[in-house]
Design a protein around this motif. Structure first.
Motif, PDB file in Angstrom:
ATOM      1  N   HIS A 263       0.866  -1.178   0.000  1.00 42.91           N
ATOM      2  CA  HIS A 263       0.000   0.000   0.000  1.00 42.91           C
ATOM      3  C   HIS A 263       0.901   1.226   0.000  1.00 42.91           C
ATOM      4  CE1 HIS A 263      -3.588   2.287   2.039  1.00 42.91           C
ATOM      5  NE2 HIS A 263      -3.448   2.586   0.760  1.00 42.91           N
ATOM      6  N   PHE A 264       0.894   2.003  -1.074  1.00 39.40           N
ATOM      7  CA  PHE A 264       1.755   3.179  -1.144  1.00 39.40           C
ATOM      8  C   PHE A 264       1.060   4.261  -1.973  1.00 39.40           C
ATOM      9  CE2 PHE A 264       2.893   0.574  -4.814  1.00 39.40           C
ATOM     10  CZ  PHE A 264       2.940   1.495  -5.834  1.00 39.40           C
ATOM     11  N   TYR A 265       1.609   5.472  -1.889  1.00 44.72           N
ATOM     12  CA  TYR A 265       1.068   6.552  -2.711  1.00 44.72           C
ATOM     13  C   TYR A 265       2.219   7.347  -3.309  1.00 44.72           C
ATOM     14  CZ  TYR A 265       2.136  10.075   0.893  1.00 44.72           C
ATOM     15  OH  TYR A 265       2.789  10.889   1.787  1.00 44.72           O
ATOM     16  N   VAL A 266       1.924   8.020  -4.399  1.00 48.13           N
ATOM     17  CA  VAL A 266       2.870   8.917  -5.065  1.00 48.13           C
ATOM     18  C   VAL A 266       2.234  10.295  -5.108  1.00 48.13           C
ATOM     19  CG1 VAL A 266       4.121   9.434  -7.184  1.00 48.13           C
ATOM     20  CG2 VAL A 266       3.836   7.058  -6.453  1.00 48.13           C
ATOM     21  N   ASP A 267       2.856  11.235  -4.439  1.00 50.84           N
ATOM     22  CA  ASP A 267       2.342  12.599  -4.385  1.00 50.84           C
ATOM     23  C   ASP A 267       2.367  13.219  -5.774  1.00 50.84           C
ATOM     24  OD1 ASP A 267       2.724  15.710  -3.891  1.00 50.84           O
ATOM     25  OD2 ASP A 267       1.876  14.855  -2.044  1.00 50.84           O
ATOM     26  N   ASP A 268       1.358  14.033  -6.070  1.00 50.17           N
ATOM     27  CA  ASP A 268       1.280  14.664  -7.390  1.00 50.17           C
ATOM     28  C   ASP A 268       2.501  15.533  -7.680  1.00 50.17           C
ATOM     29  OD1 ASP A 268      -1.135  13.478  -7.747  1.00 50.17           O
ATOM     30  OD2 ASP A 268      -2.345  15.276  -7.409  1.00 50.17           O
ATOM     31  N   VAL A 269       3.029  16.201  -6.669  1.00 48.56           N
ATOM     32  CA  VAL A 269       4.211  17.050  -6.867  1.00 48.56           C
ATOM     33  C   VAL A 269       5.416  16.185  -7.204  1.00 48.56           C
ATOM     34  CG1 VAL A 269       5.792  18.665  -5.772  1.00 48.56           C
ATOM     35  CG2 VAL A 269       3.332  18.856  -5.355  1.00 48.56           C
ATOM     36  N   ASP A 270       5.572  15.070  -6.466  1.00 45.48           N
ATOM     37  CA  ASP A 270       6.683  14.168  -6.768  1.00 45.48           C
ATOM     38  C   ASP A 270       6.571  13.614  -8.179  1.00 45.48           C
ATOM     39  OD1 ASP A 270       7.709  14.511  -4.229  1.00 45.48           O
ATOM     40  OD2 ASP A 270       6.625  12.790  -3.396  1.00 45.48           O
ATOM     41  N   ALA A 271       5.361  13.212  -8.558  1.00 51.18           N
ATOM     42  CA  ALA A 271       5.162  12.636  -9.886  1.00 51.18           C
ATOM     43  C   ALA A 271       5.487  13.643 -10.978  1.00 51.18           C
ATOM     44  CB  ALA A 271       3.725  12.137 -10.030  1.00 51.18           C
TER      45      ALA A 271
ATOM     46  N   ASN B 133      11.446  12.777 -13.454  1.00 56.44           N
ATOM     47  CA  ASN B 133      11.502  12.488 -14.879  1.00 56.44           C
ATOM     48  C   ASN B 133      11.723  10.980 -15.082  1.00 56.44           C
ATOM     49  OD1 ASN B 133      11.511  12.914 -17.619  1.00 56.44           O
ATOM     50  ND2 ASN B 133      13.713  13.362 -17.713  1.00 56.44           N
ATOM     51  N   VAL B 134      10.939  10.163 -14.366  1.00 59.65           N
ATOM     52  CA  VAL B 134      11.028   8.707 -14.468  1.00 59.65           C
ATOM     53  C   VAL B 134       9.609   8.145 -14.370  1.00 59.65           C
ATOM     54  CG1 VAL B 134      13.337   8.514 -13.468  1.00 59.65           C
ATOM     55  CG2 VAL B 134      11.338   8.483 -11.967  1.00 59.65           C
ATOM     56  N   ARG B 135       9.474   6.869 -14.643  1.00 59.61           N
ATOM     57  CA  ARG B 135       8.179   6.223 -14.496  1.00 59.61           C
ATOM     58  C   ARG B 135       8.054   5.788 -13.038  1.00 59.61           C
ATOM     59  NH1 ARG B 135       7.511   1.958 -19.266  1.00 59.61           N
ATOM     60  NH2 ARG B 135       5.416   1.897 -18.363  1.00 59.61           N
ATOM     61  N   LEU B 136       7.701   6.749 -12.212  1.00 59.96           N
ATOM     62  CA  LEU B 136       7.752   6.556 -10.769  1.00 59.96           C
ATOM     63  C   LEU B 136       6.814   5.446 -10.308  1.00 59.96           C
ATOM     64  CD1 LEU B 136       9.066   7.636  -8.221  1.00 59.96           C
ATOM     65  CD2 LEU B 136       7.217   9.307  -8.034  1.00 59.96           C
TER      66      LEU B 136
ATOM     67  N   ASP C  58       5.585   2.935 -11.989  1.00 50.77           N
ATOM     68  CA  ASP C  58       6.036   1.644 -12.495  1.00 50.77           C
ATOM     69  C   ASP C  58       7.171   1.100 -11.633  1.00 50.77           C
ATOM     70  OD1 ASP C  58       5.773  -0.419 -14.409  1.00 50.77           O
ATOM     71  OD2 ASP C  58       7.574   0.283 -15.427  1.00 50.77           O
ATOM     72  N   ASP C  59       8.125   1.970 -11.268  1.00 55.59           N
ATOM     73  CA  ASP C  59       9.232   1.541 -10.419  1.00 55.59           C
ATOM     74  C   ASP C  59       8.740   1.131  -9.037  1.00 55.59           C
ATOM     75  OD1 ASP C  59      10.998   2.004 -12.433  1.00 55.59           O
ATOM     76  OD2 ASP C  59      11.677   3.953 -11.700  1.00 55.59           O
ATOM     77  N   ALA C  60       7.773   1.864  -8.522  1.00 55.68           N
ATOM     78  CA  ALA C  60       7.226   1.528  -7.210  1.00 55.68           C
ATOM     79  C   ALA C  60       6.522   0.173  -7.237  1.00 55.68           C
ATOM     80  CB  ALA C  60       6.273   2.618  -6.748  1.00 55.68           C
ATOM     81  N   MET C  61       5.777  -0.109  -8.297  1.00 59.83           N
ATOM     82  CA  MET C  61       5.124  -1.409  -8.424  1.00 59.83           C
ATOM     83  C   MET C  61       6.152  -2.528  -8.501  1.00 59.83           C
ATOM     84  SD  MET C  61       1.806  -1.206  -8.347  1.00 59.83           S
ATOM     85  CE  MET C  61       1.184  -2.636  -9.217  1.00 59.83           C
TER      86      MET C  61
END
Length: 278
Positions: free
Chosen positions: A86-94, A98-101, A103-106
């Motif tokens: 269970h994780f989240y990616v903040d809109d600012v971080d995304a 400049n990476v597929r954040l 996808d890497d997290a998954m």
């Protein structure tokens, strides 16, 4: 990343692919997935094993005996393990990355699940039908004794009529280091094919494919090394849920997933647990 672009079926398939690549104990050739099917948490798979069939002498013109009633026993594979991420990616971080954040997290989530499953399967050493050494009298392995110890494991499998093809042994890096000092192992490894190496596979010795893993269990400082044939352990897993959502109090994309699995030693005589120290 917009929430509408998230397709659960595609992500679930990708997660399973990563998961299988990351496993050592859980890959084909170490275990089997003969009874996997469409499993869910709490499912029970009943596995029947037929007993030996008798063979009689035949005499021409003489009636043969009555038919033998088949006998056997039943094993149960229970899907009783469940893990989640269970994780989240903040809109600012995304936006800034400049990476597929996502996808890497998954991918990282898949490796984390793989590690937990690997340790679960490694713990099946307790159900091995054959042993070399034990908790009170572990066997010390050296470069001079390594080959003989592995040969002894092979003999135990031979005595149980376990097929000689597709045998494996999973060792920790410390024992792999000992094997590398054995000239017999080095020569065998040189002659082995590297075309289709499994994850963690490092060579061949005495008919065993040798794999190395940091998940080999230890008890009182001794390694519980598992050797055997993939017929011994059956394993079933399923990514049961993968969901994306927008957390109410965050500007972010969140993902959660649930993996369920279970394993059963169905042919214990096809496994050897070696309790070894270095």
């Amino acid at each position: 990343m917009s929430l509408t672009a998230f397709i659960p079926e595609i992500w679930s398939a990708r997660l399973l692919a990563n998961l299988h690549k990351a496993l050592v104990y859980g890959q084909e050739g170490i275990i089997n997935r003969d009874y996997e099917g469409d499993v869910r948490y709490g499912n029970t798979v009943r596995i029947n094993r037929i007993g030996a069939i008798a063979v009689g002498d035949y005499t021409p013109n003489t009636p043969i005996g009555e038919p033998q009633q088949l006998s056997g026993d039943q094993r149960t594979l229970v899907i009783d393990q469940a893990n989640y991420f269970h994780f989240y990616v903040d809109d600012v971080d995304a936006a800034q990355m400049n990476v597929r954040l996502m996808d890497d997290a998954m991918r990282e989530a898949a490796y984390a699940l793989a590690d937990v499953m690997d340790q679960f399967l490694a713990g099946k050493y307790v159900e091995a039908g054959n042993t070399i050494g034990d908790d009170t009298t572990p066997v010390q392995i050296t470069k001079d004794t390594a080959y003989d110890i592995i040969v002894d494991a092979g003999i135990k499998l031979d005595q149980a009529n376990v097929p000689r093809s597709n045998r494996f042994i999973v060792v920790p890096p410390a024992i792999y280091g000992v094997l590398l000092k054995s000239s017999l192992f080095v020569e065998a490894a040189k002659s082995g094919s590297t075309d289709t190496l499994r994850n963690g596979e490092v060579g061949t010795i005495s008919g065993f494919k040798v794999l190395t893993s940091n998940n080999v269990p230890t008890v009182n400082g001794a390694f519980k090394v598992l050797a055997g044939h993939p017929m011994a352990i059956t394993f079933a897993s399923q990514i049961e849920k993968t969901e994306a959502y927008r957390p109410e109090k965050r500007f972010a994309d969140a993902v959660k997933g649930l993996a369920v699995y279970g394993a059963k030693v169905i042919v214990p005589e096809a496994l050897v647990c070696l309790t070894l120290t270095v």
